[in-house]
Design a protein around this motif. Sequence first.
Motif, PDB file in Angstrom:
ATOM      1  N   ASP A  22       0.818  -1.217   0.000  1.00 40.65           N
ATOM      2  CA  ASP A  22       0.000   0.000   0.000  1.00 40.65           C
ATOM      3  C   ASP A  22       0.852   1.268   0.000  1.00 40.65           C
ATOM      4  O   ASP A  22       0.329   2.364  -0.126  1.00 40.65           O
ATOM      5  CB  ASP A  22      -1.010   0.004   1.155  1.00 40.65           C
ATOM      6  CG  ASP A  22      -0.377  -0.023   2.518  1.00 40.65           C
ATOM      7  OD1 ASP A  22       0.764  -0.496   2.639  1.00 40.65           O
ATOM      8  OD2 ASP A  22      -1.035   0.429   3.478  1.00 40.65           O
ATOM      9  N   GLN A  23       2.174   1.111   0.100  1.00 41.50           N
ATOM     10  CA  GLN A  23       3.086   2.236  -0.025  1.00 41.50           C
ATOM     11  C   GLN A  23       3.648   2.336  -1.444  1.00 41.50           C
ATOM     12  O   GLN A  23       4.604   3.054  -1.684  1.00 41.50           O
ATOM     13  CB  GLN A  23       4.238   2.104   0.969  1.00 41.50           C
ATOM     14  CG  GLN A  23       3.814   2.227   2.410  1.00 41.50           C
ATOM     15  CD  GLN A  23       4.991   1.965   3.331  1.00 41.50           C
ATOM     16  OE1 GLN A  23       5.425   0.829   3.481  1.00 41.50           O
ATOM     17  NE2 GLN A  23       5.500   3.019   3.919  1.00 41.50           N
ATOM     18  N   THR A  25       2.603   1.942  -5.950  1.00 40.47           N
ATOM     19  CA  THR A  25       1.543   2.191  -6.930  1.00 40.47           C
ATOM     20  C   THR A  25       1.029   0.886  -7.530  1.00 40.47           C
ATOM     21  O   THR A  25       0.397   0.890  -8.586  1.00 40.47           O
ATOM     22  CB  THR A  25       2.041   3.103  -8.065  1.00 40.47           C
ATOM     23  OG1 THR A  25       3.188   2.503  -8.670  1.00 40.47           O
ATOM     24  CG2 THR A  25       2.379   4.493  -7.558  1.00 40.47           C
ATOM     25  N   LEU A  47       0.081   9.475  -7.418  1.00 41.31           N
ATOM     26  CA  LEU A  47       0.229   9.616  -5.971  1.00 41.31           C
ATOM     27  C   LEU A  47      -0.083  11.038  -5.510  1.00 41.31           C
ATOM     28  O   LEU A  47      -0.721  11.241  -4.483  1.00 41.31           O
ATOM     29  CB  LEU A  47       1.648   9.225  -5.545  1.00 41.31           C
ATOM     30  CG  LEU A  47       2.005   7.753  -5.692  1.00 41.31           C
ATOM     31  CD1 LEU A  47       3.481   7.537  -5.379  1.00 41.31           C
ATOM     32  CD2 LEU A  47       1.131   6.883  -4.807  1.00 41.31           C
ATOM     33  N   THR A  50      -3.986  11.798  -5.937  1.00 35.59           N
ATOM     34  CA  THR A  50      -4.846  11.111  -4.981  1.00 35.59           C
ATOM     35  C   THR A  50      -4.532  11.454  -3.528  1.00 35.59           C
ATOM     36  O   THR A  50      -5.182  10.955  -2.618  1.00 35.59           O
ATOM     37  CB  THR A  50      -4.742   9.580  -5.161  1.00 35.59           C
ATOM     38  OG1 THR A  50      -3.377   9.181  -4.947  1.00 35.59           O
ATOM     39  CG2 THR A  50      -5.220   9.153  -6.536  1.00 35.59           C
ATOM     40  N   ARG A  52      -1.889  10.622  -1.861  1.00 37.61           N
ATOM     41  CA  ARG A  52      -1.095   9.589  -1.178  1.00 37.61           C
ATOM     42  C   ARG A  52       0.355  10.003  -0.990  1.00 37.61           C
ATOM     43  O   ARG A  52       1.115   9.312  -0.316  1.00 37.61           O
ATOM     44  CB  ARG A  52      -1.166   8.275  -1.954  1.00 37.61           C
ATOM     45  CG  ARG A  52      -2.544   7.630  -1.853  1.00 37.61           C
ATOM     46  CD  ARG A  52      -2.662   6.361  -2.659  1.00 37.61           C
ATOM     47  NE  ARG A  52      -1.640   5.377  -2.307  1.00 37.61           N
ATOM     48  CZ  ARG A  52      -1.382   4.300  -3.038  1.00 37.61           C
ATOM     49  NH1 ARG A  52      -2.060   4.073  -4.143  1.00 37.61           N
ATOM     50  NH2 ARG A  52      -0.459   3.444  -2.671  1.00 37.61           N
ATOM     51  N   CYS A  59       9.823   9.929  -1.940  1.00 32.68           N
ATOM     52  CA  CYS A  59       9.300   8.986  -2.923  1.00 32.68           C
ATOM     53  C   CYS A  59      10.466   8.488  -3.769  1.00 32.68           C
ATOM     54  O   CYS A  59      11.265   9.288  -4.256  1.00 32.68           O
ATOM     55  CB  CYS A  59       8.269   9.690  -3.806  1.00 32.68           C
ATOM     56  SG  CYS A  59       7.574   8.636  -5.090  1.00 32.68           S
TER      57      CYS A  59
END
Length: 86
Positions: A22-23, A25, A47, A50, A52, A59
């Motif tokens: 869940d971390q 894509t 990301l 959305t 996130r 990232c």
Amino acid sequence: MLRLRPAQDRVPVPKPLDISSDQTTWDWGSTIGHLGAGDQIAGLAHLRRTGRLGAGQLCALVGAGGGFSWSVAVLEVSEEASASSE
């Protein structure tokens, strides 16, 4: 998780780094397929769009190419995403 080809389910990059799916894509990328050189930028845009990935977060954009070449860019988000018309 990175999606490389339909024949490969997942590349085990997150496991040694203790990153959960869940971390990544993975959920989004597995529905759109391979975008060629645009994979990382499209994932980054997803990301941000959305929510996130927000200000102060890191990232890692990871790419894999032919001949076992890998590239990685680590980005730090400096500001919140602005609303867009998408």
